[in-house]
Write a protein that holds these residues in place. Sequence first.
Motif, PDB file in Angstrom:
ATOM      1  N   ALA A  35      19.941 -63.434  68.996  1.00 17.43           N
ATOM      2  CA  ALA A  35      19.085 -62.279  68.717  1.00 17.43           C
ATOM      3  C   ALA A  35      19.943 -61.143  68.182  1.00 17.43           C
ATOM      4  O   ALA A  35      21.100 -61.011  68.557  1.00 17.43           O
ATOM      5  CB  ALA A  35      18.378 -61.841  69.995  1.00 17.43           C
ATOM      6  N   PRO A  36      19.386 -60.328  67.304  1.00 16.95           N
ATOM      7  CA  PRO A  36      20.145 -59.188  66.810  1.00 16.95           C
ATOM      8  C   PRO A  36      20.538 -58.276  67.962  1.00 16.95           C
ATOM      9  O   PRO A  36      19.771 -58.080  68.896  1.00 16.95           O
ATOM     10  CB  PRO A  36      19.184 -58.474  65.862  1.00 16.95           C
ATOM     11  N   GLY A  37      21.719 -57.715  67.878  1.00 17.89           N
ATOM     12  CA  GLY A  37      22.205 -56.818  68.913  1.00 17.89           C
ATOM     13  C   GLY A  37      21.843 -55.375  68.642  1.00 17.89           C
ATOM     14  O   GLY A  37      21.160 -55.049  67.662  1.00 17.89           O
ATOM     15  N   ALA A  43      21.389 -50.062  62.800  1.00 19.07           N
ATOM     16  CA  ALA A  43      21.463 -50.046  61.330  1.00 19.07           C
ATOM     17  C   ALA A  43      20.066 -50.172  60.719  1.00 19.07           C
ATOM     18  O   ALA A  43      19.737 -49.495  59.742  1.00 19.07           O
ATOM     19  CB  ALA A  43      22.364 -51.168  60.835  1.00 19.07           C
ATOM     20  N   LEU A  44      19.224 -51.035  61.295  1.00 20.98           N
ATOM     21  CA  LEU A  44      17.858 -51.196  60.806  1.00 20.98           C
ATOM     22  C   LEU A  44      17.081 -49.895  60.989  1.00 20.98           C
ATOM     23  O   LEU A  44      16.318 -49.476  60.101  1.00 20.98           O
ATOM     24  CB  LEU A  44      17.164 -52.350  61.537  1.00 20.98           C
ATOM     25  N   HIS A  45      17.281 -49.231  62.104  1.00 19.86           N
ATOM     26  CA  HIS A  45      16.617 -47.947  62.356  1.00 19.86           C
ATOM     27  C   HIS A  45      17.049 -46.915  61.315  1.00 19.86           C
ATOM     28  O   HIS A  45      16.235 -46.129  60.826  1.00 19.86           O
ATOM     29  CB  HIS A  45      16.940 -47.467  63.777  1.00 19.86           C
ATOM     30  N   ALA A  46      18.326 -46.920  60.964  1.00 18.01           N
ATOM     31  CA  ALA A  46      18.819 -45.990  59.939  1.00 18.01           C
ATOM     32  C   ALA A  46      18.130 -46.259  58.602  1.00 18.01           C
ATOM     33  O   ALA A  46      17.744 -45.321  57.894  1.00 18.01           O
ATOM     34  CB  ALA A  46      20.337 -46.106  59.800  1.00 18.01           C
ATOM     35  N   HIS A  92      16.412 -49.876  72.961  1.00 22.02           N
ATOM     36  CA  HIS A  92      16.630 -49.495  74.357  1.00 22.02           C
ATOM     37  C   HIS A  92      16.227 -50.573  75.356  1.00 22.02           C
ATOM     38  O   HIS A  92      16.589 -50.471  76.528  1.00 22.02           O
ATOM     39  CB  HIS A  92      15.935 -48.178  74.662  1.00 22.02           C
ATOM     40  N   THR A  93      15.516 -51.580  74.924  1.00 22.76           N
ATOM     41  CA  THR A  93      15.202 -52.666  75.850  1.00 22.76           C
ATOM     42  C   THR A  93      16.294 -53.722  75.874  1.00 22.76           C
ATOM     43  O   THR A  93      16.338 -54.528  76.802  1.00 22.76           O
ATOM     44  CB  THR A  93      13.851 -53.337  75.514  1.00 22.76           C
ATOM     45  N   LEU A  94      17.175 -53.713  74.875  1.00 19.32           N
ATOM     46  CA  LEU A  94      18.305 -54.644  74.881  1.00 19.32           C
ATOM     47  C   LEU A  94      19.346 -54.158  75.878  1.00 19.32           C
ATOM     48  O   LEU A  94      19.642 -52.960  75.937  1.00 19.32           O
ATOM     49  CB  LEU A  94      18.936 -54.756  73.492  1.00 19.32           C
ATOM     50  N   PRO A  95      19.919 -55.048  76.639  1.00 15.22           N
ATOM     51  CA  PRO A  95      20.948 -54.617  77.584  1.00 15.22           C
ATOM     52  C   PRO A  95      22.218 -54.201  76.851  1.00 15.22           C
ATOM     53  O   PRO A  95      22.540 -54.720  75.789  1.00 15.22           O
ATOM     54  CB  PRO A  95      21.190 -55.850  78.447  1.00 15.22           C
ATOM     55  N   THR A  96      22.946 -53.259  77.457  1.00 20.33           N
ATOM     56  CA  THR A  96      24.212 -52.817  76.879  1.00 20.33           C
ATOM     57  C   THR A  96      25.292 -53.850  77.138  1.00 20.33           C
ATOM     58  O   THR A  96      26.261 -53.939  76.422  1.00 20.33           O
ATOM     59  CB  THR A  96      24.649 -51.465  77.459  1.00 20.33           C
ATOM     60  N   SER A  97      25.118 -54.615  78.169  1.00 21.26           N
ATOM     61  CA  SER A  97      26.016 -55.725  78.482  1.00 21.26           C
ATOM     62  C   SER A  97      25.165 -56.782  79.187  1.00 21.26           C
ATOM     63  O   SER A  97      24.034 -56.505  79.574  1.00 21.26           O
ATOM     64  CB  SER A  97      27.159 -55.260  79.394  1.00 21.26           C
ATOM     65  N   ALA A 109      25.979 -45.076  76.765  1.00 20.53           N
ATOM     66  CA  ALA A 109      25.692 -46.475  77.080  1.00 20.53           C
ATOM     67  C   ALA A 109      25.882 -47.400  75.887  1.00 20.53           C
ATOM     68  O   ALA A 109      25.784 -48.604  76.033  1.00 20.53           O
ATOM     69  CB  ALA A 109      24.256 -46.605  77.603  1.00 20.53           C
ATOM     70  N   LEU A 110      26.151 -46.842  74.706  1.00 21.33           N
ATOM     71  CA  LEU A 110      26.351 -47.686  73.534  1.00 21.33           C
ATOM     72  C   LEU A 110      27.656 -48.455  73.673  1.00 21.33           C
ATOM     73  O   LEU A 110      28.667 -47.890  74.113  1.00 21.33           O
ATOM     74  CB  LEU A 110      26.374 -46.835  72.262  1.00 21.33           C
ATOM     75  N   PRO A 111      27.685 -49.725  73.309  1.00 19.42           N
ATOM     76  CA  PRO A 111      28.889 -50.532  73.476  1.00 19.42           C
ATOM     77  C   PRO A 111      30.107 -49.979  72.749  1.00 19.42           C
ATOM     78  O   PRO A 111      31.223 -50.066  73.246  1.00 19.42           O
ATOM     79  CB  PRO A 111      28.510 -51.899  72.911  1.00 19.42           C
ATOM     80  N   GLU A 112      29.884 -49.358  71.569  1.00 16.44           N
ATOM     81  CA  GLU A 112      31.020 -48.841  70.812  1.00 16.44           C
ATOM     82  C   GLU A 112      31.315 -47.388  71.136  1.00 16.44           C
ATOM     83  O   GLU A 112      32.143 -46.769  70.506  1.00 16.44           O
ATOM     84  CB  GLU A 112      30.880 -49.013  69.327  1.00 16.44           C
ATOM     85  N   GLY A 113      30.660 -46.836  72.139  1.00 14.98           N
ATOM     86  CA  GLY A 113      30.859 -45.444  72.493  1.00 14.98           C
ATOM     87  C   GLY A 113      29.866 -44.565  71.759  1.00 14.98           C
ATOM     88  O   GLY A 113      29.114 -45.038  70.918  1.00 14.98           O
ATOM     89  N   PRO A 114      29.844 -43.285  72.056  1.00 16.80           N
ATOM     90  CA  PRO A 114      28.849 -42.414  71.437  1.00 16.80           C
ATOM     91  C   PRO A 114      29.204 -42.079  69.985  1.00 16.80           C
ATOM     92  O   PRO A 114      30.236 -41.473  69.729  1.00 16.80           O
ATOM     93  CB  PRO A 114      28.884 -41.155  72.302  1.00 16.80           C
TER      94      PRO A 114
END
Length: 143
Positions: A35-37, A43-46, A92-97, A109-114
């Motif tokens: 599934a897309p992360g 990126a899709l939202h952008a 926001h429904t996808l888990p961060t980990s 909470a973003l995996p790559e930091g804010p």
Amino acid sequence: MSSPPDASPYLRAATAGLRHHARALTTGSPTARQAPGRSHLDALHAHLTALHQLLDQCAEQTRPPHPTAGRHLAAAHTRIWQATAEVHDAFHTLPTSPEASSTDCDPQALPEGPPVLTICQRHLAAGHRIRRRTTPTDLTRAS
């Protein structure tokens, strides 16, 4: 005779990029696909918020000389906003980990930091723009 200059080379390039992404998501066996992360949805939202802004400008410029076409573009503008909101919610429904799950708009909470402009900041800015021109009834009716 030469062909007319391309009026929208950047839009064509963005469309080609989206097609490439769609093909990349569908390649491989169905069991091997992931599934897309969150970064993909960001990126899709952008892309969707940029398209939302472009449709807004097109509707505003088209409406005075061609009211019917302007109304159709305004309806597309509203539907793109609805798609943008759904992508934001999916993000926001996808888990961060694998162990965590967050529904809060928390850039930490973003995996790559804010990032400088988080998906939530972008979404709030787009929401502010649409609420200046669209009523809540219009947003509900277009769905």
